[in-house]
Write a protein that holds these residues in place. Structure first.
Motif, mmCIF file in Angstrom:
data_model
loop_
_atom_site.group_PDB
_atom_site.id
_atom_site.type_symbol
_atom_site.label_atom_id
_atom_site.label_comp_id
_atom_site.label_asym_id
_atom_site.label_seq_id
_atom_site.Cartn_x
_atom_site.Cartn_y
_atom_site.Cartn_z
ATOM 1 N N THR A 195 0.806 -1.226 0.000
ATOM 2 C CA THR A 195 0.000 0.000 0.000
ATOM 3 C C THR A 195 0.835 1.271 0.000
ATOM 4 O O THR A 195 0.327 2.342 -0.349
ATOM 5 C CB THR A 195 -0.916 0.049 1.245
ATOM 6 O OG1 THR A 195 -0.101 0.078 2.430
ATOM 7 C CG2 THR A 195 -1.856 -1.159 1.285
ATOM 8 N N GLY A 196 2.091 1.190 0.439
ATOM 9 C CA GLY A 196 2.912 2.388 0.591
ATOM 10 C C GLY A 196 2.481 3.254 1.755
ATOM 11 O O GLY A 196 2.837 4.432 1.834
ATOM 12 N N ARG A 197 1.714 2.654 2.698
ATOM 13 C CA ARG A 197 1.202 3.387 3.852
ATOM 14 C C ARG A 197 1.836 2.856 5.140
ATOM 15 O O ARG A 197 2.208 1.688 5.215
ATOM 16 C CB ARG A 197 -0.320 3.234 3.951
ATOM 17 C CG ARG A 197 -1.088 3.624 2.692
ATOM 18 C CD ARG A 197 -2.552 3.241 2.874
ATOM 19 N NE ARG A 197 -3.380 3.575 1.720
ATOM 20 C CZ ARG A 197 -4.700 3.368 1.673
ATOM 21 N NH1 ARG A 197 -5.321 2.819 2.707
ATOM 22 N NH2 ARG A 197 -5.382 3.693 0.592
ATOM 23 N N PRO A 198 1.886 3.694 6.196
ATOM 24 C CA PRO A 198 2.519 3.243 7.441
ATOM 25 C C PRO A 198 1.580 2.720 8.528
ATOM 26 O O PRO A 198 1.976 1.905 9.361
ATOM 27 C CB PRO A 198 3.210 4.517 7.942
ATOM 28 C CG PRO A 198 2.296 5.616 7.472
ATOM 29 C CD PRO A 198 1.721 5.154 6.151
ATOM 30 N N GLY A 199 0.346 3.211 8.588
ATOM 31 C CA GLY A 199 -0.508 2.998 9.751
ATOM 32 C C GLY A 199 -1.061 1.587 9.878
ATOM 33 O O GLY A 199 -1.310 0.897 8.879
ATOM 34 N N VAL A 200 -1.260 1.164 11.134
ATOM 35 C CA VAL A 200 -1.901 -0.122 11.417
ATOM 36 C C VAL A 200 -2.899 0.085 12.545
ATOM 37 O O VAL A 200 -2.585 0.711 13.563
ATOM 38 C CB VAL A 200 -0.880 -1.203 11.835
ATOM 39 C CG1 VAL A 200 -1.580 -2.549 12.010
ATOM 40 C CG2 VAL A 200 0.236 -1.322 10.812
ATOM 41 N N VAL B 96 -3.518 4.432 6.397
ATOM 42 C CA VAL B 96 -3.592 3.143 7.103
ATOM 43 C C VAL B 96 -3.324 1.998 6.141
ATOM 44 O O VAL B 96 -4.040 1.811 5.161
ATOM 45 C CB VAL B 96 -4.969 2.964 7.787
ATOM 46 C CG1 VAL B 96 -5.079 1.575 8.426
ATOM 47 C CG2 VAL B 96 -5.179 4.049 8.838
ATOM 48 N N ALA B 97 -2.281 1.242 6.424
ATOM 49 C CA ALA B 97 -1.935 0.090 5.585
ATOM 50 C C ALA B 97 -2.821 -1.101 5.888
ATOM 51 O O ALA B 97 -3.229 -1.834 4.976
ATOM 52 C CB ALA B 97 -0.474 -0.300 5.804
ATOM 53 N N ALA B 98 -3.121 -1.339 7.188
ATOM 54 C CA ALA B 98 -3.800 -2.572 7.566
ATOM 55 C C ALA B 98 -4.635 -2.398 8.818
ATOM 56 O O ALA B 98 -4.343 -1.569 9.686
ATOM 57 C CB ALA B 98 -2.776 -3.691 7.792
ATOM 58 N N VAL C 290 -15.262 -1.739 5.455
ATOM 59 C CA VAL C 290 -14.450 -0.562 5.767
ATOM 60 C C VAL C 290 -13.111 -0.638 5.042
ATOM 61 O O VAL C 290 -12.638 0.348 4.447
ATOM 62 C CB VAL C 290 -14.234 -0.444 7.292
ATOM 63 C CG1 VAL C 290 -13.183 0.609 7.608
ATOM 64 C CG2 VAL C 290 -15.538 -0.117 8.001
ATOM 65 N N CYS C 291 -12.501 -1.808 5.091
ATOM 66 C CA CYS C 291 -11.206 -1.985 4.424
ATOM 67 C C CYS C 291 -11.333 -1.767 2.916
ATOM 68 O O CYS C 291 -10.485 -1.126 2.284
ATOM 69 C CB CYS C 291 -10.649 -3.381 4.720
ATOM 70 S SG CYS C 291 -10.078 -3.605 6.423
ATOM 71 N N ASP C 292 -12.394 -2.304 2.333
ATOM 72 C CA ASP C 292 -12.613 -2.136 0.896
ATOM 73 C C ASP C 292 -12.819 -0.665 0.528
ATOM 74 O O ASP C 292 -12.305 -0.187 -0.492
ATOM 75 C CB ASP C 292 -13.829 -2.961 0.456
ATOM 76 C CG ASP C 292 -13.570 -4.457 0.490
ATOM 77 O OD1 ASP C 292 -12.387 -4.854 0.509
ATOM 78 O OD2 ASP C 292 -14.547 -5.232 0.517
ATOM 79 N N THR C 293 -13.560 0.042 1.356
ATOM 80 C CA THR C 293 -13.839 1.453 1.087
ATOM 81 C C THR C 293 -12.562 2.293 1.061
ATOM 82 O O THR C 293 -12.408 3.182 0.212
ATOM 83 C CB THR C 293 -14.799 2.012 2.154
ATOM 84 O OG1 THR C 293 -16.053 1.313 2.066
ATOM 85 C CG2 THR C 293 -15.023 3.511 1.962
ATOM 86 N N GLY D 27 -9.266 1.069 0.903
ATOM 87 C CA GLY D 27 -8.073 0.440 0.343
ATOM 88 C C GLY D 27 -7.120 -0.073 1.395
ATOM 89 O O GLY D 27 -5.896 -0.080 1.207
ATOM 90 N N ILE D 28 -7.672 -0.525 2.527
ATOM 91 C CA ILE D 28 -6.873 -1.012 3.656
ATOM 92 C C ILE D 28 -6.776 -2.537 3.591
ATOM 93 O O ILE D 28 -7.751 -3.217 3.277
ATOM 94 C CB ILE D 28 -7.510 -0.568 4.989
ATOM 95 C CG1 ILE D 28 -7.497 0.960 5.093
ATOM 96 C CG2 ILE D 28 -6.819 -1.201 6.180
ATOM 97 C CD1 ILE D 28 -8.326 1.503 6.246
ATOM 98 N N VAL D 29 -5.609 -3.071 3.895
ATOM 99 C CA VAL D 29 -5.415 -4.517 3.913
ATOM 100 C C VAL D 29 -6.020 -5.091 5.194
ATOM 101 O O VAL D 29 -5.703 -4.639 6.295
ATOM 102 C CB VAL D 29 -3.909 -4.869 3.838
ATOM 103 C CG1 VAL D 29 -3.686 -6.369 4.003
ATOM 104 C CG2 VAL D 29 -3.335 -4.383 2.510
ATOM 105 N N MET D 30 -6.873 -6.096 5.060
ATOM 106 C CA MET D 30 -7.484 -6.755 6.209
ATOM 107 C C MET D 30 -6.652 -7.986 6.575
ATOM 108 O O MET D 30 -6.611 -8.966 5.831
ATOM 109 C CB MET D 30 -8.926 -7.161 5.915
ATOM 110 C CG MET D 30 -9.648 -7.769 7.108
ATOM 111 S SD MET D 30 -11.369 -8.169 6.712
ATOM 112 C CE MET D 30 -11.960 -8.715 8.313
ATOM 113 N N ILE D 31 -5.987 -7.907 7.734
ATOM 114 C CA ILE D 31 -5.186 -9.030 8.234
ATOM 115 C C ILE D 31 -6.001 -9.754 9.297
ATOM 116 O O ILE D 31 -6.413 -9.153 10.293
ATOM 117 C CB ILE D 31 -3.859 -8.560 8.855
ATOM 118 C CG1 ILE D 31 -3.039 -7.744 7.853
ATOM 119 C CG2 ILE D 31 -3.057 -9.756 9.362
ATOM 120 C CD1 ILE D 31 -1.791 -7.096 8.474
#
Length: 428
Positions: free
Chosen positions: A125-130, A199-201, A227-230, A232-236
């Motif tokens: 994602t190139g994002r930092p947040g979790v 937010v990455a994940a 929420v993740c789909d909306t 672009g967040i990875v769901m772990i």
């Protein structure tokens, strides 16, 4: 040698930070039973913290590992690979739910799997947040401690923790946190603390392990997927404790009917041998550059061979179905105990398959956690020959993780010990 002699040696030789729940030193184990160095027999309701869904020394696992021992024990899969690593990856790719093509990478511990899942999410994602959840447990490394939502004993004295980690409440109806409130807190987090575009994940356990066996409903997991789909967040989905038939499915997330982006697994994956994995959507798994993932022992051939045997045993012995039956048996017994006037300390009983919890309270009306009673019950049960585990943010939950290969008679024997022990403690 006596148990006590080993206790003294351990205190002198082993770091205080590595806890030992019971002063029992194991001599041998078989299926759902353990014998200590003094010859005492114990029923195992802990399974090495959910590692032994297929029981101690499952014949299939032992046979497979013995055969592998005669071939080779280690080459490092990153240097000279071998078939069992590839075959197990193929099996897990097929088992993790959802139609998207999958890929897998192997590691050694559950914490490693979580760390690498976050790395994969950030790389893709190139994002930092979790975002993680209160009460969650994801490991003891620096990053996974940051993700873990329980302070004592996991985070005390170890800060500061990595930045860009955020927590929201996990839904817990018994403690007054609704699913709507949890989702609202996530929405508020995105308004007040972190832009969802950073937010990455989002990482979640379908059933919280250390947090007290709190269960995320299918509807809640479906909402989280949306929420993740909306954004672009990875769901772990962290299936380290819930995976491999424990909840009545190979993975607990299957109950929700959704496709996770990444799944972390360990514990019962290899039936007692150290192995963890991240399996996820192929385009995400391929985001890190070559060499960005791995580890010297990751996917060790003894462990990957054992895991293939575990998957066979689960399928052949129908352990998913067995988990449902075991869960009903234990939960029904706990609920019956809770209906007795002589045991007013049973506050709540919950389960998903054979992941069963009994929450103890000092008062059913106030729901005041009974942490001391819980600790005493674990000790009393051990005196009577039962290995029992506790958990919960307030340390007041008894959790049962009996091997799925245990007989009904053995399970009932263990439940009798729990009931007698609790009766004695309440009457004292």
């Amino acid at each position: 040698m006596s148990n006590q002699s080993y206790v003294a040696r351990r205190e002198a030789a082993v770091s205080r930070g590595v806890s030992a729940g019971l002063p029992i030193y194991v001599e041998r184990a078989e299926n759902s039973e353990i014998w200590d160095v003094e010859g005492n027999r114990f029923i195992d309701f802990g399974s090495g913290i959910a590692v032994l869904n297929t029981g101690h020394r499952h014949p299939k696992v032992m046979e497979a590992v013995k055969a592998q021992l005669d071939r080779f024990t280690h080459t490092c899969a990153m240097v000279t690979p071998y078939e069992s690593y590839v075959e197990l990856a193929e099996k897990l790719n097929a088992l993790v739910p959802g139609p998207t093509p999958k890929k897998t990478a192997f590691f050694t511990s559950g914490a490693e799997a979580v760390e690498n899942a976050v790395k994969i999410a950030r790389a893709s994602t190139g994002r930092p947040g979790v975002v993680a959840f209160s009460g969650g447990f994801h490991g003891r490394t620096l990053l996974t401690m940051g993700l873990t939502g329980k302070v004592v004993p996991y985070k005390v004295g170890f800060g500061p923790f990595p930045a860009e980690i955020f927590h929201v409440p996990f839904p817990n109806a018994y403690r007054g946190i609704s699913e709507a409130e949890s989702l609202k807190a996530l929405e508020s987090l995105f308004k007040s603390d972190v832009d969802p575009a950073r937010v990455a994940a989002i990482i979640i356990e379908p059933v919280q392990g250390e947090g007290g066996f709190n269960i995320a409903s299918p509807a809640f997991l479906q909402s989280l997927r949306a929420v993740c789909d909306t954004h672009g967040i990875v769901m772990i989905v962290d299936e380290i404790q819930t995976g491999f038939a424990r909840t009545g499915k190979i993975f607990a997330v299957e109950h929700a009917g959704i496709e996770p982006d990444l799944v972390t697994m360990a514990k019962s994956l290899a039936g007692g041998f150290p192995l963890s994995a991240v399996t996820g959507k192929a385009h995400l798994m391929d985001a890190p550059v070559p060499g960005g993932l791995g580890g010297t022992y990751g996917g060790n051939p003894l462990a990957t061979t054992a895991a293939l045997a575990v998957i066979e045993a689960i399928e052949e012995e129908k352990l998913c179905e067995r988990a449902v039956a075991i869960g009903e048996r234990i939960a029904d017994r706990f609920r019956a105990m809770g209906q007795r006037n002589s045991l007013p300390v049973v506050g709540d009983v919950r389960n998903l398959g054979a992941m069963v919890a009994m929450e103890l309270v000092t008062d059913r009306e106030t729901k005041e956690p009974a942490a001391d009673l819980t600790k005493a019950l674990v000790a009393k049960a051990a005196e009577k020959g039962l290995i029992l585990l506790s958990c919960g943010t307030y340390a007041n939950v008894i959790r049962v993780l009996v091997p799925l290969t245990a007989s009904d008679a053995l399970i009932d024997e263990g439940l009798d010990i729990i009931e007698r022990s609790l009766e004695e403690l309440v009457a004292a």
